[in-house]
Design a protein around this motif. Structure first.
Motif, PDB file in Angstrom:
ATOM      1  N   SER A  68       0.845  -1.191   0.000  1.00 35.95           N
ATOM      2  CA  SER A  68       0.000   0.000   0.000  1.00 35.95           C
ATOM      3  C   SER A  68       0.883   1.244   0.000  1.00 35.95           C
ATOM      4  O   SER A  68       1.753   1.396   0.865  1.00 35.95           O
ATOM      5  CB  SER A  68      -0.917   0.009   1.218  1.00 35.95           C
ATOM      6  N   VAL A  69       0.658   2.112  -0.969  1.00 37.85           N
ATOM      7  CA  VAL A  69       1.423   3.351  -1.116  1.00 37.85           C
ATOM      8  C   VAL A  69       0.484   4.516  -0.817  1.00 37.85           C
ATOM      9  O   VAL A  69      -0.582   4.635  -1.426  1.00 37.85           O
ATOM     10  CB  VAL A  69       2.004   3.476  -2.546  1.00 37.85           C
ATOM     11  N   ARG A  70       0.875   5.350   0.135  1.00 39.74           N
ATOM     12  CA  ARG A  70       0.042   6.480   0.541  1.00 39.74           C
ATOM     13  C   ARG A  70       0.703   7.834   0.254  1.00 39.74           C
ATOM     14  O   ARG A  70       0.119   8.873   0.518  1.00 39.74           O
ATOM     15  CB  ARG A  70      -0.289   6.369   2.028  1.00 39.74           C
ATOM     16  N   LYS A  71       1.919   7.806  -0.266  1.00 40.01           N
ATOM     17  CA  LYS A  71       2.624   9.041  -0.628  1.00 40.01           C
ATOM     18  C   LYS A  71       2.972   8.963  -2.099  1.00 40.01           C
ATOM     19  O   LYS A  71       3.623   8.014  -2.544  1.00 40.01           O
ATOM     20  CB  LYS A  71       3.893   9.208   0.216  1.00 40.01           C
ATOM     21  N   PHE A  72       2.550   9.995  -2.827  1.00 36.61           N
ATOM     22  CA  PHE A  72       2.711  10.009  -4.278  1.00 36.61           C
ATOM     23  C   PHE A  72       3.499  11.223  -4.719  1.00 36.61           C
ATOM     24  O   PHE A  72       3.404  12.299  -4.120  1.00 36.61           O
ATOM     25  CB  PHE A  72       1.340  10.020  -4.957  1.00 36.61           C
ATOM     26  N   LYS A  73       4.254  11.063  -5.788  1.00 32.50           N
ATOM     27  CA  LYS A  73       4.956  12.198  -6.390  1.00 32.50           C
ATOM     28  C   LYS A  73       3.935  13.136  -7.014  1.00 32.50           C
ATOM     29  O   LYS A  73       2.871  12.709  -7.449  1.00 32.50           O
ATOM     30  CB  LYS A  73       5.934  11.702  -7.460  1.00 32.50           C
ATOM     31  N   ASP A  74       4.281  14.403  -7.065  1.00 36.21           N
ATOM     32  CA  ASP A  74       3.413  15.394  -7.695  1.00 36.21           C
ATOM     33  C   ASP A  74       3.632  15.313  -9.206  1.00 36.21           C
ATOM     34  O   ASP A  74       4.255  16.180  -9.807  1.00 36.21           O
ATOM     35  CB  ASP A  74       3.726  16.793  -7.152  1.00 36.21           C
ATOM     36  N   GLU A  75       3.130  14.241  -9.773  1.00 39.05           N
ATOM     37  CA  GLU A  75       3.364  13.945 -11.182  1.00 39.05           C
ATOM     38  C   GLU A  75       2.096  13.303 -11.753  1.00 39.05           C
ATOM     39  O   GLU A  75       1.571  12.349 -11.188  1.00 39.05           O
ATOM     40  CB  GLU A  75       4.542  12.970 -11.271  1.00 39.05           C
ATOM     41  N   SER A  76       1.620  13.843 -12.855  1.00 37.19           N
ATOM     42  CA  SER A  76       0.428  13.295 -13.497  1.00 37.19           C
ATOM     43  C   SER A  76       0.704  11.916 -14.079  1.00 37.19           C
ATOM     44  O   SER A  76       1.835  11.598 -14.440  1.00 37.19           O
ATOM     45  CB  SER A  76      -0.049  14.215 -14.629  1.00 37.19           C
ATOM     46  N   ILE A  77      -0.355  11.140 -14.176  1.00 36.58           N
ATOM     47  CA  ILE A  77      -0.277   9.831 -14.825  1.00 36.58           C
ATOM     48  C   ILE A  77      -0.613  10.032 -16.300  1.00 36.58           C
ATOM     49  O   ILE A  77      -1.599  10.692 -16.631  1.00 36.58           O
ATOM     50  CB  ILE A  77      -1.256   8.837 -14.176  1.00 36.58           C
ATOM     51  N   GLU A  78       0.198   9.462 -17.157  1.00 38.88           N
ATOM     52  CA  GLU A  78      -0.001   9.598 -18.591  1.00 38.88           C
ATOM     53  C   GLU A  78      -1.373   9.046 -18.999  1.00 38.88           C
ATOM     54  O   GLU A  78      -1.829   8.052 -18.457  1.00 38.88           O
ATOM     55  CB  GLU A  78       1.097   8.848 -19.363  1.00 38.88           C
ATOM     56  N   SER A  79      -1.991   9.716 -19.978  1.00 40.10           N
ATOM     57  CA  SER A  79      -3.332   9.313 -20.423  1.00 40.10           C
ATOM     58  C   SER A  79      -3.353   7.879 -20.939  1.00 40.10           C
ATOM     59  O   SER A  79      -4.354   7.170 -20.750  1.00 40.10           O
ATOM     60  CB  SER A  79      -3.864  10.280 -21.484  1.00 40.10           C
ATOM     61  N   GLU A  80      -2.260   7.414 -21.535  1.00 44.67           N
ATOM     62  CA  GLU A  80      -2.211   6.030 -22.027  1.00 44.67           C
ATOM     63  C   GLU A  80      -2.328   5.044 -20.872  1.00 44.67           C
ATOM     64  O   GLU A  80      -2.976   3.997 -20.993  1.00 44.67           O
ATOM     65  CB  GLU A  80      -0.900   5.732 -22.789  1.00 44.67           C
ATOM     66  N   LYS A  81      -1.691   5.370 -19.756  1.00 43.52           N
ATOM     67  CA  LYS A  81      -1.764   4.489 -18.587  1.00 43.52           C
ATOM     68  C   LYS A  81      -3.168   4.515 -17.983  1.00 43.52           C
ATOM     69  O   LYS A  81      -3.675   3.478 -17.535  1.00 43.52           O
ATOM     70  CB  LYS A  81      -0.709   4.874 -17.551  1.00 43.52           C
ATOM     71  N   ILE A  82      -3.787   5.681 -17.988  1.00 47.57           N
ATOM     72  CA  ILE A  82      -5.160   5.767 -17.470  1.00 47.57           C
ATOM     73  C   ILE A  82      -6.096   4.932 -18.343  1.00 47.57           C
ATOM     74  O   ILE A  82      -6.982   4.238 -17.827  1.00 47.57           O
ATOM     75  CB  ILE A  82      -5.611   7.231 -17.348  1.00 47.57           C
ATOM     76  N   GLU A  83      -5.882   4.955 -19.638  1.00 47.45           N
ATOM     77  CA  GLU A  83      -6.707   4.139 -20.536  1.00 47.45           C
ATOM     78  C   GLU A  83      -6.524   2.651 -20.259  1.00 47.45           C
ATOM     79  O   GLU A  83      -7.490   1.882 -20.307  1.00 47.45           O
ATOM     80  CB  GLU A  83      -6.402   4.470 -22.004  1.00 47.45           C
TER      81      GLU A  83
END
Length: 172
Positions: A10-25
């Protein structure tokens, strides 16, 4: 698959970085491929990237959802309870499929339980989210899955730490 399961934490700390639209798809495709009882597919998914909505989602329950505010993506997992009596199981399967697919894409994730949790003394976490997203009353909200590039490193749980006493052969 076993390597993904070994790495998953479980990861509760994330980088301030958007997820690429291809990965979201790919994440969208993955949840829609999740198995469901009798292929009824009672689940629905709300993909949220808006920072204001993520902040509001992080306040859904009294404890254990604050990390959602720091994620670049959260997925609200809900289901039409009129369509299936096993919607909880179907949503749970979809949630873990989402988490494992995210991990395979280099993302960390964490599940925030919503079903049977309180937002405050007078409102459930589920009611809070239903209002936030105009979710019809017949839809139950099971979980929020927060995803993003991890900003923390966690070692895999070693095999020696697994609760092997939970495994039974032939009988309990």
């Amino acid at each position: 698959m076993i390597e993904l399961l070994r790495k998953r934490r479980s990861v509760r700390k994330f980088k301030d970085e958007s997820i690429e639209s291809e990965k979201i798809e790919i994440l969208k495709e993955a949840v829609l491929r999740a198995p469901t009882s009798r292929n009824i597919m009672p689940w629905e998914f709300i993909f949220v990237t808006d920072k204001d909505k993520l902040k509001k989602l992080s306040e859904a329950k009294q404890h254990g959802s604050a990390f959602v505010a720091g994620a670049p993506l959260a997925v609200v997992v809900c289901a039409d309870t009129d369509r299936s009596d096993v919607w909880v199981e179907d949503c749970s399967i979809a949630s873990i499929i989402l988490q494992l697919t995210g991990l395979e894409q280099g993302l960390g994730s964490c599940w925030a339980q919503i079903r049977n949790r309180k937002h405050n003394e007078s409102e459930s976490a589920e009611e809070y989210i239903q209002k936030l997203f105009d979710i019809p009353e017949r839809f139950a909200v099971e979980s929020i899955i927060a995803l993003g590039y991890p900003d923390e490193e966690k070692e895999p749980v070693p095999y020696s730490a697994l609760p092997l006493e939970k495994i039974h052969m032939q009988e309990f």
